[in-house]
Design an enzyme around this catalytic site. Structure first.
Site, short mmCIF file in Angstrom:
data_model
loop_
_atom_site.label_atom_id
_atom_site.label_comp_id
_atom_site.label_asym_id
_atom_site.label_seq_id
_atom_site.Cartn_x
_atom_site.Cartn_y
_atom_site.Cartn_z
N GLU A 25 86.17 54.72 79.95
CA GLU A 25 86.76 56.07 80.02
C GLU A 25 86.36 56.81 81.30
O GLU A 25 85.46 56.37 82.03
CB GLU A 25 86.33 56.90 78.79
CG GLU A 25 84.82 57.10 78.69
CD GLU A 25 84.43 58.38 77.96
OE1 GLU A 25 84.97 59.45 78.28
OE2 GLU A 25 83.55 58.29 77.08
N LYS A 86 90.02 67.72 81.49
CA LYS A 86 89.49 66.85 80.44
C LYS A 86 90.64 66.58 79.46
O LYS A 86 91.13 67.49 78.80
CB LYS A 86 88.32 67.55 79.73
CG LYS A 86 87.74 66.76 78.56
CD LYS A 86 86.66 67.56 77.82
CE LYS A 86 86.41 67.00 76.44
NZ LYS A 86 85.66 67.92 75.58
N VAL A 106 87.48 59.63 74.95
CA VAL A 106 87.57 58.43 74.13
C VAL A 106 88.97 58.33 73.49
O VAL A 106 89.61 57.28 73.53
CB VAL A 106 86.46 58.42 73.05
CG1 VAL A 106 86.71 57.36 71.99
CG2 VAL A 106 85.10 58.20 73.72
N SER A 140 86.15 66.20 66.58
CA SER A 140 86.76 65.60 67.77
C SER A 140 88.00 64.78 67.43
O SER A 140 88.02 64.05 66.43
CB SER A 140 85.74 64.69 68.46
OG SER A 140 86.36 64.02 69.54
N ALA A 141 89.00 64.87 68.30
CA ALA A 141 90.19 64.03 68.17
C ALA A 141 89.86 62.55 68.38
O ALA A 141 90.68 61.68 68.06
CB ALA A 141 91.27 64.47 69.17
N LYS A 159 75.63 61.01 69.01
CA LYS A 159 74.61 61.90 69.56
C LYS A 159 74.31 63.01 68.56
O LYS A 159 75.22 63.52 67.90
CB LYS A 159 75.18 62.50 70.85
CG LYS A 159 74.13 63.06 71.76
CD LYS A 159 74.77 63.47 73.07
CE LYS A 159 74.59 62.40 74.10
NZ LYS A 159 75.25 62.69 75.36
N1 PSU Z 1 79.53 62.31 74.20
C1 PSU Z 1 78.70 61.87 75.16
N2 PSU Z 1 79.15 61.75 76.43
C2 PSU Z 1 80.45 62.05 76.77
C3 PSU Z 1 81.33 62.51 75.73
C4 PSU Z 1 80.84 62.62 74.47
O1 PSU Z 1 77.55 61.59 74.89
O2 PSU Z 1 80.83 61.95 77.94
C5 PSU Z 1 82.75 62.80 76.07
C6 PSU Z 1 83.66 61.59 75.72
O3 PSU Z 1 84.68 61.49 76.68
C7 PSU Z 1 84.24 61.99 74.38
C8 PSU Z 1 84.41 63.48 74.56
O4 PSU Z 1 85.46 61.36 74.08
O5 PSU Z 1 83.24 63.88 75.28
C9 PSU Z 1 84.54 64.21 73.26
O6 PSU Z 1 84.91 65.53 73.51
P1 PSU Z 1 85.30 66.47 72.27
O7 PSU Z 1 84.06 66.63 71.47
O8 PSU Z 1 85.76 67.75 72.93
O9 PSU Z 1 86.42 65.77 71.54
MN MN Z 2 85.88 69.83 69.74
#
Ligand code: PSU
Ligand code: MN
Length: 302
Positions: A25, A86, A106, A140-141, A159
């Site tokens: 990614e 993003k 992702v 998250s999506a 995490k």
């Molecule tokens: N968690 C990490 N490192 C990252 C991400 C998540 O430890 O770089 C990034 C990834 O690209 C993941 C995105 O798909 O954040 C998720 O964002 P959101 O929670 O806004 O869906």
């Molecule tokens: Mn979110």
């Protein structure tokens, strides 16, 4: 082939000849790590995939195309440029149609990998159910995408900026197998422990590849989340991280951080407050995941 998809010739050739390919990614480059470590890591991860017998395919959106495979110059741009969008699923149409520069999460990376015919994707950490999601609805999506798209993900677990228990419950509801490599406990990114049992454990790339083949042959669409615990030497105790995470969550709330900014804000806050230790761990675990991803892709092709 989709008019918006552009696959680098080396990767196209690999896919046509059943040579193993591993998707990578780009949000992690643009929004997950500081420059220049982000670019160095992106490059090192590609090399790790090659050393382990597969072809790397870093995915991003450039000039109206979903690009599979980036040049060294393009990796540099994603690491350096400030105005990179993003891109999760909901952002794909606008970023493609307006020909903006987009780093894929992702979710978006999986979707584009699937369009190209790639089955294995290695990253650091995925998105999940956030702490407090019962009121914020912040899920998250990445998770909804895992339900639909048949690309397996190798990550270092979830995490603990997220609610690990709720994330595992959500994955169960959506029918997504979660398998940890070589241990019974599900890992939590910086730590090999999380306090949660892994729903499944497998110890070899061959067993994992067999499970993937079987799942998809059964007509069960969607991802498998493969958790690869961080190498011992780089582990940061969960209790140490918890202090920083609580402070990061507090800062996010005080600054009224919402929506797509939440995850990058938390990641950056933690990186800045752990004196680079978390960055070093992050780099180590991504390389480790790239190695496992390549091994699984090789086993899948065999
Ligand atoms: N968690 C990490 N490192 C990252 C991400 C998540 O430890 O770089 C990034 C990834 O690209 C993941 C995105 O798909 O954040 C998720 O964002 P959101 O929670 O806004 O869906
Ligand atoms: Mn979110």
């Amino acid at each position: 082939m989709n008019q918006f998809l552009q696959v680098q010739p080396e990767i196209r050739e690999a896919l046509a000849t059943q040579t193993p390919v591993v998707a990578l990614e780009s949000t992690i480059i643009s929004h997950g790590m500081p420059y220049p470590q982000n670019v160095e890591t992106a490059w090192a991860v590609e090399q790790t995939v090659r050393e382990n017998g597969a072809i790397p395919a870093t995915i991003a959106i450039i000039n109206g195309k979903c690009r599979v495979g980036l040049s060294a110059q393009e990796l540099e741009t994603f690491g350096k440029e400030k105005n990179v969008w993003k891109v999760s699923l909901r952002d794909m149409p606008i970023v493609v149609s307006k020909k903006m520069l987009g780093a894929t999460t992702v979710a978006a990376t999986m979707r584009i990998a699937a369009m190209a015919g790639i089955k294995i994707f290695a990253t650091g950490g995925t998105g999940g159910v956030h702490r407090g999601a019962e009121t914020s609805m912040d899920v998250s999506a990445d998770l909804t995408e895992m339900e639909h798209t048949s690309v397996a993900i190798v990550s270092a677990g979830v995490k603990s900026i997220l609610d690990i228990g709720l994330t595992l419950e959500y994955l169960e509801t959506k029918g997504i197998p979660v398998v940890t490599i070589g241990q019974n406990e599900f890992p939590s990114f910086y730590s090999r422990k999380s306090g949660f049992n892994s729903p499944l454990r497998l110890d070899t790339a061959t067993e994992i590849a067999d499970m993937l083949k079987t799942k998809w042959s059964l007509g069960l669409q969607g991802s498998v989340l493969i958790a690869n615990p961080i190498p011992d030497a780089y582990e940061i105790p969960a209790a140490t991280m918890e202090t920083h995470i609580l402070q990061a969550l507090d800062a996010a709330q005080k600054n009224n951080v919402k929506g797509k900014e939440v995850t990058p804000f938390l990641l950056q806050y933690i990186a800045e407050h752990t004196k680079g230790e978390s960055l070093e761990a992050n780099i180590a675990l991504i390389k480790h995941n790239a190695k496992r991803g390549a091994e699984i892709a090789v086993a899948l092709a065999g």
